[in-house]
Design an enzyme around this catalytic site. Structure first.
Site, short mmCIF file in Angstrom:
data_model
loop_
_atom_site.label_atom_id
_atom_site.label_comp_id
_atom_site.label_asym_id
_atom_site.label_seq_id
_atom_site.Cartn_x
_atom_site.Cartn_y
_atom_site.Cartn_z
N LYS A 1 0.76 -7.88 3.49
CA LYS A 1 -0.29 -7.20 2.71
C LYS A 1 0.02 -7.35 1.22
CE LYS A 1 -1.04 -2.73 1.26
NZ LYS A 1 -1.83 -2.99 0.05
N GLU B 1 12.82 -2.16 -2.66
CA GLU B 1 13.15 -2.35 -4.07
C GLU B 1 12.16 -1.51 -4.85
OE1 GLU B 1 13.25 -2.76 -7.51
OE2 GLU B 1 12.25 -4.70 -7.35
N CYS C 1 10.13 -4.51 -12.83
CA CYS C 1 11.09 -3.50 -12.38
C CYS C 1 12.35 -3.61 -13.21
CB CYS C 1 11.45 -3.74 -10.93
SG CYS C 1 10.04 -3.67 -9.88
N GLU D 1 10.48 6.03 -15.06
CA GLU D 1 9.93 4.67 -15.18
C GLU D 1 8.48 4.74 -15.66
OE1 GLU D 1 9.20 2.28 -11.61
OE2 GLU D 1 10.25 0.62 -12.57
C1 UN1 Z 1 10.29 -7.29 -10.46
O1 UN1 Z 1 9.94 -6.88 -11.56
O2 UN1 Z 1 10.11 -6.60 -9.44
O3 UN1 Z 1 14.48 -10.62 -12.80
C2 UN1 Z 1 10.84 -8.63 -10.25
C3 UN1 Z 1 13.31 -10.67 -13.17
C4 UN1 Z 1 12.34 -11.47 -12.34
C5 UN1 Z 1 11.86 -10.69 -11.16
C6 UN1 Z 1 11.40 -9.29 -11.48
N1 UN1 Z 1 12.97 -12.69 -11.89
O4 UN1 Z 1 12.92 -10.08 -14.16
#
Ligand code: UN1
Length: 485
Positions: free
Chosen positions: A173, A246, A280, A376
């Protein structure tokens, strides 16, 4: 307007809901197309297809599965420009990053294709004579993949590629903010020869589609990247399924008084405002030695105020839009909180007009307990926290519930190693920003970022396989372990 469909058992079909939703270009608010508002019944059909195709796919030798993955790599490379432009149009990030998103998908499919000729187990001595011990990797079974919008090709690829090479069958999804990127990825898998039923795609809400993908009794594994609340919901509702999570970060850049401030400036701008802060791994805190704070702020401000906002397809654009209205509202809410908690150096405004734009925002003199230093935001908002020494910096860095990425800028090797040893994060950088992880290293975090799993690299293989231990006794007699005669 084009209507896109779900992909079940090798066929593109409508949802039984007979309803659709739209995906927007966040820079213009224009619709990109209509997508199926999937429901539980659609998920059940997809899982049925995944179940029926499991035997043949898991029986296919891994090097043969790899041939299909190599073909996916070839097709992704061939379509890189088109897909990169789509990422920019549907998600908003600037084109060079849209292309980077696709490149990351290419990289991980290539890595995982190579695993088709490895998928290593190990051999080990037995405690008894004439007995041989080894391990092999087996697929988990049917896996549910639920992915976010911020890396709409890379993150699906992090999950699809190891799941496929290990011999699992899949229900996928994509985020409802970027369904077309998910669909285009699946079209490439289809064209590359992934057999029918092995990969199935359903678009639609988490509350119906996602929930069924989690609680269906035939699903054996779940891999999710997204927000904390959903991650917790999944853990509570997944029963004993294997779950990989994650769930974000509040990633610090520590700046010591011996750092090269020009280098820091570039790393901070890239980490905080690249992808409009929507990674993230984004750098949302700068924890800086008080002796260099003011000099650094002057340097930083000069360049941040020059950043150009606009459509990601325009080559003059530095910072694209946020993903949607809710993201603009969330970032702005934290601006009002920040105004009470620190000093606003720049930004803090919604850009009026079309699209979901927000000015790059920086607060300084923020305390490490402030909400803007702990929560965040997932937008272009940065908090600067002054400190007196490395020990305090590490304490501040760790004063959060998350633990994904972290960075230090220093020219003192002892500072760097102390930081590496003590900072609580799954990924750490020295003299480089918090973003830009490479696909052959494990990706994931400690504390509230996840449940201890990692994806990408060899750990991606571990996420999507189970280990079987095998004992072969060729002594011709009954031998008992643990010293029993
Ligand atoms: C994310 O923001 O979930 O390391 C992934 C990084 C990228 C991946 C981010 N290669 O910033």
């Amino acid at each position: 307007m084009k209507v896109y469909k779900n992909y079940i058992n090798g066929r593109w079909i409508e949802s039984s809901s007979k309803k659709t939703f739209q995906s927007l270009d966040p820079a213009t608010n224009q619709s990109i197309g209509k997508f199926q508002l999937g429901n539980e019944k659609d998920v059940d059909s997809a899982i049925e297809a995944a179940k029926n195709s499991f035997k043949e796919w898991s029986d296919t030798p891994a090097p043969k599965r790899a041939e299909i993955l190599y073909e996916i790599v070839r097709l992704l490379k061939q379509n890189k420009q088109r897909l990169g432009r789509l990422v920019t149009t549907e998600m908003g990030k600037v084109l060079k990053e849209g292309l980077g998103d696709v490149q990351e998908a290419i990289d991980i499919f290539e890595y995982m294709a190579g695993e088709g000729r490895r998928l290593f187990g190990y051999t080990t001595p037995s405690e008894l004579k004439n007995k041989f011990c080894m391990t092999v990797r087996k697929p988990i079974g049917i896996v549910s993949l639920i992915t976010p919008w911020n890396f709409p090709t890379a993150i699906p690829a992090w999950k699809l590629s190891p799941a496929l090479i290990c011999g699992n069958t899949i229900v996928f999804k994509p985020s409802s903010d970027t369904p077309l990127c998910g669909i285009e990825m699946i079209k490439i898998l289809e064209k590359a020869g992934v057999p029918k039923g092995v990969v199935n795609l359903i678009t639609g809400p988490g509350a119906t589609v996602g929930k069924r993908m989690i609680n269906h009794p035939d699903v054996r594994g779940i891999s999710f990247t997204g927000n904390r609340g959903t991650g917790e919901f999944i853990l509570k509702n997944a029963g004993i399924k294997k779950v990989g999570l994650e769930l974000g970060g509040k990633n610090p850049i520590i700046v010591m008084d011996d750092a090269d401030l020009d280098l820091v400036k570039e790393g901070v701008i890239w980490g905080a405002f690249g992808t409009t802060g929507q990674r993230c791994t984004a750098a949302s805190r700068v924890i800086i030695h008080k002796d260099v704070k003011e000099e650094f702020e002057d340097l930083l401000l000069k360049d941040v105020e020059k950043l150009k906002l606009g459509h990601g397809l325009k080559s003059s654009t530095d910072v694209g839009p946020l993903i949607n209205k809710a993201a603009v509202e969330k970032t702005h809410k934290y601006t009002s909180i920040g105004k009470r908690e620190g000093k606003l150096l720049t930004g803090g405004d919604i850009v009026k007009g079309q699209g979901f734009f927000y000015k790059p925002t920086i607060f300084t003199d923020v305390s490490s307990n402030a909400r803007i230093a702990k929560e965040e935001i997932f937008g272009p908002s940065l908090a600067i926290v002054p400190i007196n020494d490395l020990n305090e910096a590490i304490k501040v860095a760790n004063n959060i519930e998350y633990g994904l990425s972290s960075s230090i800028y220093t020219n003192d090797i002892a500072n760097a190693f102390k930081f590496i040893d003590k900072v609580e994060s799954g990924i750490s950088y020295v003299n480089s920003s918090t973003i830009g992880a490479e696909v052959h290293l494990p990706f994931g975090g400690v504390k509230g970022t996840g449940n201890g799993t990692r994806e990408a690299g060899i750990e991606g293989i571990h996420e999507f396989s189970e280990t079987k231990a095998i004992y072969i006794d060729y002594s011709g007699k009954l031998q008992k372990t643990q010293g029993i005669d």
